[in-house]
Design an enzyme around this catalytic site. Structure first.
Site, PDB file in Angstrom:
ATOM      1  N   TYR A 160     -39.308   9.574  12.507  1.00 23.74           N
ATOM      2  CA  TYR A 160     -38.104   9.009  11.889  1.00 23.74           C
ATOM      3  C   TYR A 160     -37.738   9.832  10.665  1.00 23.74           C
ATOM      4  CZ  TYR A 160     -35.057   5.328   9.896  1.00 23.74           C
ATOM      5  OH  TYR A 160     -34.000   4.622   9.384  1.00 23.74           O
ATOM      6  N   CYS A 161     -36.488  10.329  10.636  1.00 22.74           N
ATOM      7  CA  CYS A 161     -35.961  11.067   9.485  1.00 22.74           C
ATOM      8  C   CYS A 161     -36.859  12.272   9.184  1.00 22.74           C
ATOM      9  CB  CYS A 161     -35.818  10.120   8.294  1.00 22.74           C
ATOM     10  SG  CYS A 161     -34.955  10.828   6.862  1.00 22.74           S
ATOM     11  N   LEU A 162     -37.347  12.392   7.967  1.00 24.29           N
ATOM     12  CA  LEU A 162     -38.211  13.507   7.592  1.00 24.29           C
ATOM     13  C   LEU A 162     -39.475  13.537   8.439  1.00 24.29           C
ATOM     14  CD1 LEU A 162     -38.944  15.836   5.749  1.00 24.29           C
ATOM     15  CD2 LEU A 162     -39.554  14.202   3.968  1.00 24.29           C
TER      16      LEU A 162
ATOM     17  N   LEU B  52     -35.745  10.091  15.626  1.00 20.39           N
ATOM     18  CA  LEU B  52     -34.828   9.062  15.147  1.00 20.39           C
ATOM     19  C   LEU B  52     -34.148   9.549  13.881  1.00 20.39           C
ATOM     20  CD1 LEU B  52     -37.224   5.975  15.532  1.00 20.39           C
ATOM     21  CD2 LEU B  52     -35.648   6.922  17.233  1.00 20.39           C
TER      22      LEU B  52
END
Length: 573
Positions: free
Chosen positions: A309-311, A337
């Site tokens: 997710y993200c980073l 994501l």
């Protein structure tokens, strides 16, 4: 702490940074050199563009005439008589009282000024695209601060509320402002209202592994049988992991366990000054790589579904590329994501990231050993200043409304974490400034890795109004690897679009799979080809995972439990 460069070496003259650090602190981490360079570039190019000047002069005259005609006719309330209309999503002037004089005149003057300055800072011949976008953004921030909605005397809603309450709204606003100033003076953050482990992050499980940077949580099975491939969730370490395990009704982790999956999640440590020299490779090795080692050993699984997710998705992509380079086949699939792998078009966040700005930020981090969460969150808030800054100030200080009780997502948002200085410097330079991962220059353990070596099936998720990881930037994973990519575009923002549980009202998404051998699709081509569906995208993802999983087996036992979930690291302040 030790000063550092992106290779972890102490640079020459590192002990002479005190003056630059003091300047950086006074400038709140913003580089004045970067701002002055942008202003100079814009002003010089505008000064040498007579055609643009003439066009702007003509527009200024037309706007002035339109406004005078509007005022001369008594500022009529009918919207079709307005000289200018608010931009889509601008809710500042929705109240009917803004259509009455004199407030309509002030609103029109502001909207016409917005039109003019948007034209003045856009399409200036010779101006670099980066400075073009940055100037438009800077002027927008200045105008947003000067909007008539921000002041009592020019805000009809605030004036009406003052009359209705006999001024109690202003007293309440003053008390709220004093409380905020007191918190700021003490450098105290607003406390989350939800208690971790009691209200949120309550899916049952155990911490089964711990190192300096992370705790690995294994969640208890909710079904009699499970797919043999566990799911490893790699969240971003800028915020706490339980964004994916909020309340029971919207917990992605709980949902996955209820669908017959064994779920592991990384819970990152909240770093302090002593962790200043931890870099991206430390997060890679002590994060997903250490987690994969433990999961495969403890469960006997041969392959694992990776979810980032993200980073955390960016880091998982690095791990997948390194594993492909080294012949490590332990990943069955990869889900990203709202995660970027190519930072060439990373949206308005790029306005904060250039060599001068990163250098200034490194000076700030060198002094304290980390980047405070508030320092990064302020940049995110500026990207949507109307919604996240000014509208809240109006409601609290002018209208006198009590701060809304935090829901689970708002409480999580207030429970932010720090970023180690070296890691954040490497991330900004190697990803945002140099785009090394997409270019095949990113080095892991001394050798470059390439996303083109990834042959895993990929499930990507972008969100329509994401101001942190714009969906067209997330979409670039299509052309970076040799893989089949199933991509979902869901409504909502960076967080709300991902936390889109079944039953959530007004949710829809588009979905389409592009095979590795298919022709390249642009984002617009993809929109035309994608299927629109109503509801949550989670069931489609679960079906995709199940299709790439084996026949179900008895759930693996939880071995070597250290403590109950959510563990210790998530509670670190």
């Amino acid at each position: 702490m030790k000063d550092f460069d992106t290779n972890g070496q102490r640079p020459p003259g590192a002990g002479e940074r005190e003056l630059r650090t003091s300047i950086a602190r006074l400038a709140l981490g913003t580089s004045p050199v970067s701002t002055l360079s942008m202003l100079n570039d814009w002003a010089l190019h505008l000064a040498t563009a007579p055609d643009k000047q003439i066009a702007l002069g003509r527009q200024a005259q037309q706007n002035w005439s339109r406004w005078l005609r509007f005022v001369a006719t008594g500022s009529p309330a009918a919207p079709d008589t307005w000289a200018a209309r608010p931009k889509q999503g601008d809710r500042r002037f929705r109240d009917p009282r803004w259509a009455k004089p004199p407030f309509a005149a002030w609103a029109q003057a502001f909207l016409l000024a917005e039109e003019f300055w948007d034209a003045a800072t856009s399409d200036v011949p010779g101006l670099t695209p980066a400075h073009d976008a940055a100037m438009t953004f800077l002027v927008r921030q200045i105008l947003d601060a000067a909007a008539p909605s921000n002041f009592l005397a020019t805000n009809p809603e605030a004036l009406a509320r003052t009359v209705e309450t006999g001024g109690r709204n202003l007293v309440h606003g003053a008390v709220s402002a004093a409380a905020y100033a007191q918190r700021a003076f003490r450098k105290a953050r607003k406390r989350p209202s939800k208690v971790v482990g009691r209200d949120v992050a309550v899916t049952p499980g155990k911490v089964v592994f711990r190192n300096h940077l992370m705790e690995l949580i294994q969640y208890s099975p909710q079904t009699a049988t499970v797919h043999p491939e566990p799911i490893l969730i790699v969240p971003a370490w800028i915020m706490k992991y339980y964004i994916l395990d909020l309340s029971p009704e919207n917990s992605m982790i709980r949902y996955l366990t209820e669908q017959g999956f064994t779920v592991f999640a990384i819970s990152w440590r909240n770093p302090g000054a002593a962790d200043a020299d931890l870099g991206m490779l430390d997060y890679l090795h002590q994060g997903p790589m250490a987690a994969l080692d433990h999961i495969c050993k403890a469960t006997g699984a041969e392959t694992v579904h990776g979810t980032g997710y993200c980073l955390g998705g960016t880091l998982l992509s690095v791990a997948a590329a390194a594993m492909a380079r080294d012949g490590d086949a332990r990943l069955a699939s990869m889900t990203l994501l709202a995660a970027q792998t190519d930072f060439s078009e990373a949206g308005e966040l790029m306005l904060f990231i250039n060599e001068s700005q990163v250098s200034f930020l490194e000076d700030v981090m060198a002094a304290q050993g980390y980047l405070e969460a508030d320092q990064m969150m302020s940049a995110f808030q500026m990207l949507r200043s109307n919604d996240l800054i000014w509208s809240q100030l109006i409601r609290t200080y002018l209208l006198g409304e009590s701060e809304a009780e935090m829901n689970d997502l708002m409480s999580w948002n207030a429970d932010s974490t720090r970023m180690p200085a070296r890691m954040h410097s490497e991330y900004l330079r190697q990803m945002f400034l140099n785009n090394d991962l997409a270019a095949g220059r990113y080095r892991v353990d001394g050798h470059a890795v390439s996303l083109r070596n990834i042959r895993l099936p990929i499930f990507g998720v972008g969100t329509e109004t994401d101001h942190i990881a714009p969906w067209k930037s997330v979409f670039k994973i299509h052309d970076l690897g040799h893989a089949d990519v199933t991509f979902v575009l869901t409504n909502g923002g960076h967080n709300a679009g991902v936390i889109s549980e079944p039953g959530h009202k007004r949710r829809h998404f588009r979905i389409h799979t592009r095979r590795d051998q298919d022709l390249t699709l642009t984002p617009d081509d993809w929109l035309d080809a994608a299927e629109m569906r109503q509801g949550s995208w989670w069931p489609a993802w679960v079906a995709w995972l199940a299709a790439r999983s084996g026949e179900k087996i008895k759930p693996p036992k939880i071995r070597g439990a250290l403590e109950d979930a959510p563990g210790t690291y998530v509670k670190m302040e």
